[in-house]
Design an enzyme around this catalytic site. Structure first.
Site, PDB file in Angstrom:
ATOM      1  CG  HIS A 103      37.299  38.998  35.025  1.00  0.00           C
ATOM      2  ND1 HIS A 103      37.503  37.875  35.791  1.00  0.00           N
ATOM      3  CD2 HIS A 103      38.151  39.925  35.526  1.00  0.00           C
ATOM      4  CE1 HIS A 103      38.449  38.102  36.695  1.00  0.00           C
ATOM      5  NE2 HIS A 103      38.856  39.333  36.555  1.00  0.00           N
TER       6      HIS A 103
ATOM      7  N   GLY B  18      39.273  47.825  38.724  1.00  0.00           N
ATOM      8  CA  GLY B  18      38.317  47.342  37.728  1.00  0.00           C
ATOM      9  C   GLY B  18      37.502  46.219  38.331  1.00  0.00           C
TER      10      GLY B  18
ATOM     11  CD  GLN C 292      36.397  40.320  38.686  1.00  0.00           C
ATOM     12  OE1 GLN C 292      36.293  41.378  38.060  1.00  0.00           O
ATOM     13  NE2 GLN C 292      37.362  40.124  39.556  1.00  0.00           N
TER      14      GLN C 292
ATOM     15  CG  HIS D 193      42.295  41.844  34.375  1.00  0.00           C
ATOM     16  ND1 HIS D 193      43.332  41.156  34.941  1.00  0.00           N
ATOM     17  CD2 HIS D 193      41.226  41.674  35.212  1.00  0.00           C
ATOM     18  CE1 HIS D 193      42.917  40.570  36.059  1.00  0.00           C
ATOM     19  NE2 HIS D 193      41.650  40.873  36.262  1.00  0.00           N
ATOM     20  CD  GLU D 194      38.273  44.308  35.120  1.00  0.00           C
ATOM     21  OE1 GLU D 194      39.168  44.662  35.904  1.00  0.00           O
ATOM     22  OE2 GLU D 194      37.508  43.345  35.368  1.00  0.00           O
TER      23      GLU D 194
ATOM     24  CB  CYS E  63      42.593  38.833  39.565  1.00  0.00           C
ATOM     25  SG  CYS E  63      40.893  38.522  39.082  1.00  0.00           S
ATOM     26  CG  LEU E  64      39.303  42.960  42.911  1.00  0.00           C
ATOM     27  CD1 LEU E  64      38.073  43.840  42.770  1.00  0.00           C
ATOM     28  CD2 LEU E  64      40.134  43.373  44.116  1.00  0.00           C
TER      29      LEU E  64
END
Ligand code: K2U
Ligand code: ZN
Length: 168
Positions: free
Chosen positions: A137, A46, A51, A133-134, A91-92
């Site tokens: 963000h 994702g 981000q 999660h997204e 997480c990226l």
């Protein structure tokens, strides 16, 4: 197609709140393609626009094993939540860390697809976790915000040490 730069914690830009997309046009569709290219390149399942330092409510994801089922969610909203479950999250934007996070087990959600059509759906398991999660963000929230202050401080210290080593 362009690969975008993913921001890393504790970059304050990760805390910005994204704004709704006014219209799903060619520019949004190109941005979604760039986000997908970046997500695949970074081995994520994702990615949220926040981000890559874009404050628009756009999320991409692909949960397929073959990495060939891309999904773009524009202006995603969670309508209902039920149950709770814990899952190991990474997480990226917080590379090298995973922690157990408690979230809703099942969600109903709605979004605009790349044709601008409103879609309503339900999810559980990894798909439900990823969507929560997204959307976090897009609201400037990170999975480490659910950790205890002690654990969160430990993550910050380790990443700041990693960043210092990278800068040498
Ligand atoms: O938003 C991101 O940084 C991508 C996330 C998405 C995600 C996190 C937790 C659970 C589901 C999705 C990850 O990079 S995807 C890769 C991943 C997934 C679980 C645990 C560790 C890494
Ligand atoms: Zn993340």
């Amino acid at each position: 197609m362009s690969r975008l730069t993913v921001l890393h914690f504790p970059d304050p830009r990760l805390r910005k709140k994204a704004r709704p997309v006014a219209a799903v046009d060619a520019q949004v569709r190109q941005f979604a393609r760039d986000m997908l290219e970046t997500m695949y390149a970074e081995n994520g399942i994702g990615l949220a626009a926040t981000q890559v330092d874009v404050q628009q409510r756009v999320v991409v994801m692909d949960l397929s094993a073959e990495r060939n089922e891309p999904l773009t969610l524009v202006n995603p909203e969670i309508m209902e939540k039920s149950g709770t479950e814990e899952m190991e999250e990474g997480c990226l934007s917080v590379p090298g860390f995973t922690e157990l996070v408690q979230r809703a087990e099942k969600i109903s959600y709605r979004y605009l697809n790349l044709d601008g059509e409103e879609i309503e759906a339900e999810a559980d398991g990894l798909r439900a976790v990823c969507i929560q999660h997204e959307i976090d963000h897009l609201d400037g929230k990170l999975f480490i915000d659910y950790l205890s202050p002690i654990k969160r401080r430990r993550v910050r210290k380790k990443i700041e040490k990693q960043n210092k080593i990278r800068a040498l």
